[in-house]
Structures are given as structure tokens and as C-alpha cells.
Scaffold this motif. Structure first.
Motif, PDB file in Angstrom:
ATOM      1  N   ALA A 140       0.005  69.812  83.527  1.00 30.88           N
ATOM      2  CA  ALA A 140      -1.191  69.283  82.338  1.00 30.88           C
ATOM      3  C   ALA A 140      -2.425  69.741  82.114  1.00 30.88           C
ATOM      4  O   ALA A 140      -2.827  69.888  83.331  1.00 30.88           O
ATOM      5  CB  ALA A 140      -1.417  67.692  81.484  1.00 30.88           C
ATOM      6  N   VAL A 141      -3.598  70.206  81.134  1.00 31.78           N
ATOM      7  CA  VAL A 141      -4.650  70.840  81.352  1.00 31.78           C
ATOM      8  C   VAL A 141      -5.581  69.708  80.723  1.00 31.78           C
ATOM      9  O   VAL A 141      -4.947  70.446  78.975  1.00 31.78           O
ATOM     10  CB  VAL A 141      -5.075  72.213  81.217  1.00 31.78           C
ATOM     11  CG1 VAL A 141      -4.232  72.842  80.286  1.00 31.78           C
ATOM     12  CG2 VAL A 141      -6.237  72.931  81.078  1.00 31.78           C
ATOM     13  N   ALA A 142      -6.505  69.617  79.957  1.00 29.63           N
ATOM     14  CA  ALA A 142      -7.403  68.504  79.391  1.00 29.63           C
ATOM     15  C   ALA A 142      -9.112  68.940  79.884  1.00 29.63           C
ATOM     16  O   ALA A 142      -9.392  69.211  80.622  1.00 29.63           O
ATOM     17  CB  ALA A 142      -7.219  66.543  79.123  1.00 29.63           C
ATOM     18  N   VAL A 143      -9.461  69.117  78.561  1.00 25.63           N
ATOM     19  CA  VAL A 143     -10.977  69.140  78.557  1.00 25.63           C
ATOM     20  C   VAL A 143     -11.060  68.914  77.407  1.00 25.63           C
ATOM     21  O   VAL A 143     -11.514  68.600  76.087  1.00 25.63           O
ATOM     22  CB  VAL A 143     -10.876  70.805  78.310  1.00 25.63           C
ATOM     23  CG1 VAL A 143     -10.291  71.346  77.041  1.00 25.63           C
ATOM     24  CG2 VAL A 143     -12.705  71.397  78.472  1.00 25.63           C
ATOM     25  N   GLN A 144     -13.151  67.959  77.608  1.00 26.50           N
ATOM     26  CA  GLN A 144     -14.122  68.238  76.548  1.00 26.50           C
ATOM     27  C   GLN A 144     -15.661  68.553  76.878  1.00 26.50           C
ATOM     28  O   GLN A 144     -16.284  69.199  77.810  1.00 26.50           O
ATOM     29  CB  GLN A 144     -14.860  66.194  75.867  1.00 26.50           C
ATOM     30  CG  GLN A 144     -15.422  66.528  75.486  1.00 26.50           C
ATOM     31  CD  GLN A 144     -15.879  64.790  75.312  1.00 26.50           C
ATOM     32  OE1 GLN A 144     -15.319  64.117  74.549  1.00 26.50           O
ATOM     33  NE2 GLN A 144     -16.919  64.661  75.830  1.00 26.50           N
ATOM     34  N   SER A 145     -15.641  68.855  75.808  1.00 30.74           N
ATOM     35  CA  SER A 145     -17.305  69.666  75.721  1.00 30.74           C
ATOM     36  C   SER A 145     -18.295  69.457  74.990  1.00 30.74           C
ATOM     37  O   SER A 145     -17.723  69.376  73.634  1.00 30.74           O
ATOM     38  CB  SER A 145     -17.129  71.622  75.787  1.00 30.74           C
ATOM     39  OG  SER A 145     -17.972  71.836  76.065  1.00 30.74           O
ATOM     40  N   HIS A 146     -19.045  69.533  75.193  1.00 34.21           N
ATOM     41  CA  HIS A 146     -20.480  69.692  74.253  1.00 34.21           C
ATOM     42  C   HIS A 146     -20.089  71.288  73.520  1.00 34.21           C
ATOM     43  O   HIS A 146     -21.306  72.547  73.427  1.00 34.21           O
ATOM     44  CB  HIS A 146     -21.587  69.568  74.031  1.00 34.21           C
ATOM     45  CG  HIS A 146     -22.901  69.843  72.977  1.00 34.21           C
ATOM     46  ND1 HIS A 146     -23.034  71.165  72.339  1.00 34.21           N
ATOM     47  CD2 HIS A 146     -22.768  68.680  72.240  1.00 34.21           C
ATOM     48  CE1 HIS A 146     -23.891  70.565  71.115  1.00 34.21           C
ATOM     49  NE2 HIS A 146     -23.844  69.659  71.121  1.00 34.21           N
ATOM     50  N   ALA A 197      -3.603  68.925  85.895  1.00 30.46           N
ATOM     51  CA  ALA A 197      -2.757  67.787  86.363  1.00 30.46           C
ATOM     52  C   ALA A 197      -0.963  67.470  86.832  1.00 30.46           C
ATOM     53  O   ALA A 197      -0.585  68.358  85.423  1.00 30.46           O
ATOM     54  CB  ALA A 197      -2.984  66.049  86.194  1.00 30.46           C
ATOM     55  N   ARG A 198       0.032  67.534  87.499  1.00 34.18           N
ATOM     56  CA  ARG A 198       1.242  67.657  87.872  1.00 34.18           C
ATOM     57  C   ARG A 198       1.763  66.100  87.585  1.00 34.18           C
ATOM     58  O   ARG A 198       1.219  65.334  88.275  1.00 34.18           O
ATOM     59  CB  ARG A 198       2.301  68.399  88.516  1.00 34.18           C
ATOM     60  CG  ARG A 198       3.023  68.257  88.463  1.00 34.18           C
ATOM     61  CD  ARG A 198       3.957  69.522  89.737  1.00 34.18           C
ATOM     62  NE  ARG A 198       5.167  70.301  89.701  1.00 34.18           N
ATOM     63  CZ  ARG A 198       5.579  68.635  90.593  1.00 34.18           C
ATOM     64  NH1 ARG A 198       5.779  68.178  91.237  1.00 34.18           N
ATOM     65  NH2 ARG A 198       7.251  69.535  90.386  1.00 34.18           N
TER      66      ARG A 198
END
Length: 333
Positions: free
Chosen positions: A49-55, A40-41
Motif C-alpha cells: 500500500a501507499v497512502a498520502v495526504q497533502s494541502h 507498507a507491505r
């Protein structure tokens, strides 16, 4: 367990397709970062920004990439980590987000199992969800952002992310993308659960160097509730922003502003002794020793090592009180 399963998975894929193709697409050394993310900007500030969640362990080392004045990249599913640096290099050469994505995928035999999102410094986005990404998988683009997810519990995840991001337009960009991640988790998230998360925010334009252009760079590599921990770290980051602003105000001899900034930081984390300590030292250096003593007394009582540190500060010029005042400070009970 998943690491041990990878060689077996690779063998199955090798049997199902030509060896050269299998080896170029699936590698036991590459992360299977099935995940949800956002690029996103902020149109007001230009921040990206770049954001992430993972297993998956330490997802931030694989999925999220960014450079101030250039753009951000999220590369996931059967992750091609080279897409991060290569994508940024293509943007830097003048390519648009879509042109960069097209070039990355053109020679990638694994394009069907990739999921990639690229955002450039103009807010243009390009997203690819390969047709062989594990269900549920998809993406949604909006005004200067893209959300994408694969191996989700259900197909509502990326829509929930987009809705949450759009509904939080008044928030700073970092908090806004975290709202999108929270919405993804609330909508079901990764079918396997959760393990790690990351948040990167870079400036819209470059300044004196990369050390000043990463505004937020936080990772939670392994946690039961990584988004909860990531939000705590962002709050702590904001508190230290107040501390830094207080230090800058001291340099400009604006003590009212300095004290206000220090107090704002301490209010956010009242149990943080270091914030209180340097606030006190600043007061002492500005001839406000009685106020400094009031702050230092409970600090010394709780952790005596701060008293020992105080003895060492005059030698390097960080504490400039008189010998009598120093003796008074060290005598605190």
C-alpha cells in the motif's frame, strides 16, 4: 494562489543558481506535493500500500504509485513524478528498493529537494529525505514500512505515523495505513492545512491482469477533511465488496451466503437504495417474490425511477420472474 506564485518562485531560484540546474530541479508544471505519506507491505498477505495526504489538489495523481507483484513508490516534496513509473520499472527489472532509489537519485540534480520512499515485493524499504526539504521534514522506517513527511507543523509527525501503524497490526492493510495518516494529522500534519488524500493497495503477486490486482484505489482530490472522506470511501468500498461476494454466492446457488453478504453491505450503508434494490432483484429471481416485494416497496416510494428500471430488466435477462409476478412487482404502492 500557489500556482500564481510558482513562476515567481522559479525566477528567484534561477537567480540563486545556474540556469540549467534551476530548470532541471524546479518546474512550474511539477506539483509541490509537500505532504506526509506511508508505504507498507502486509507480511501475511503480501499486499502493498501507499497512502498520502497533502494541502495540494489531487495529490494522488503525483505522489502515489504501485504495481502488483512489484512494489509501491511515494515521490513528494518538489515532486519528480517520473520517479513513480521509473522506480517501479527498476523494481520490475530485479533491483531492490535501495538499488532503485540510488539509481533514481544518482542523476537527479534536484535530489536535495526530493523526498522519496520505495518498497519492493519482499518488504524491503528505501527512503530519502533531501537536505533542502522544507522543515519540518524527516522519515522513519520499520518492519516492511516507511513513513515520510515534509513541510510539517512539527517534527513529531512521522514518529506518530510509525507508532500508529505498528499499533494497528490486527487491521487490514488499507485500514492500517489510514490509521497512520490519521495519526499524522492528529500530530499537527501539514503546516498549510489539508486538501487531498489518496489510498492505493495492490496484490503481492499478479493475477489475470491489472484490473484485478488493484485491490483499493481511492482518491479525494479536494475536501475540507480529506482523510474523513477517504475513510468513508474505504467503508463504501468494503460494502461493495460484500455486494460482489453476494453476487458470486448467487452464481454458486448459495442463497444463505448471498443474503448474508447483501445484508452486511446494507448494514454498513442503510440509506443506499442500490444495494437494497439488487438484493431484492436477486430474491425475485430465486422465487422469493414476497421477500423481494418487501424490499422494493420503500425503494419505489422513495425513488420512482427504480420502478422504471425494473420494467426494463426482463428484456436483458436480469429479471426472470413470470409476467404475473412482474405485474405484481410493478403494481407496488
Amino acid at each position: 494562489m500557489l500556482r500564481k506564485f510558482l513562476p515567481f518562485l522559479a525566477a528567484l531560484l534561477w537567480l540563486a543558481s545556474p540556469a540549467a540546474q534551476a530548470q532541471s530541479i524546479y518546474s512550474a508544471t511539477d506539483p509541490l506535493a509537500h505532504t506526509f505519506s506511508i508505504v507498507a507491505r502486509d507480511p501475511k498477505t503480501g499486499e502493498m500500500a501507499v497512502a498520502v495526504q497533502s494541502h495540494w489538489f489531487s495529490v494522488g495523481t503525483s505522489v502515489s504509485w504501485g504495481e502488483a507483484g512489484v512494489g509501491v513508490v511515494a515521490t513528494q516534496s518538489f515532486t519528480n513524478k517520473s520517479f513513480g513509473l521509473r522506480g517501479l520499472a527498476l523494481l520490475k527489472s530485479g533491483k531492490t528498493a535501495q538499488q532503485a532509489l540510488d539509481e533514481l537519485l544518482a542523476n537527479d540534480e534536484g535530489r536535495d529537494v526530493r523526498q522519496v520512499a520505495i518498497l519492493d515485493n519482499q518488504g524491503r524499504v528505501a527512503t530519502h529525505t533531501g537536505k533542502k526539504c522544507v522543515d519540518m521534514a524527516g522519515h522513519q522506517q520499520g518492519n516492511q514500512f516507511s513513513v515520510q513527511a515534509n513541510m510539517m507543523l512539527n517534527a513529531t509527525v512521522w514518529g506518530a505515523m510509525a507508532k500508529a501503524y505498528e499499533a494497528s497490526a490486527t487491521l487490514p492493510l488499507a485500514e492500517r495505513v489510514l490509521a497512520a495518516l490519521d495519526a499524522a494529522q492528529a500530530a499537527g500534519g501539514d503546516i498549510r492545512g489539508r486538501q487531498s488524500a489518496a489510498l492505493l493497495v495492490v496484490r503481492g503477486t499478479t493475477t489475470e491482469g491489472p484490473w484485478a490486482d488493484r485491490l483499493v484505489d481511492l482518491r479525494v482530490d479536494d475536501a475540507d477533511k480529506p482523510l474523513v472522506e477517504l475513510r468513508r470511501l474505504l467503508k463504501l468500498h468494503r460494502a461493495y465488496d460484500h455486494m460482489n461476494a453476494g453476487d458470486l454466492a448467487v452464481e454458486k446457488n448459495d442463497m444463505p451466503k448471498a443474503i448474508a453478504e447483501y445484508q452486511a453491505a446494507e448494514k454498513m450503508f442503510p440509506s443506499n437504495l442500490e444495494m437494497k434494490y439488487w438484493h431484492a432483484i436477486t430474491l425475485a429471481n430465486k422465487q422469493q417474490v414476497p421477500a423481494a416485494l418487501a424490499l422494493l416497496r420503500p425503494i419505489f416510494q422513495q425513488e420512482p425511477n427504480w420502478r422504471t428500471l425494473t420494467e426494463r430488466l426482463p428484456k436483458v435477462g436480469l429479471l426472470t420472474v413470470s409476467p404475473a409476478e412482474l405485474k405484481q412487482i410493478l403494481a407496488l404502492k
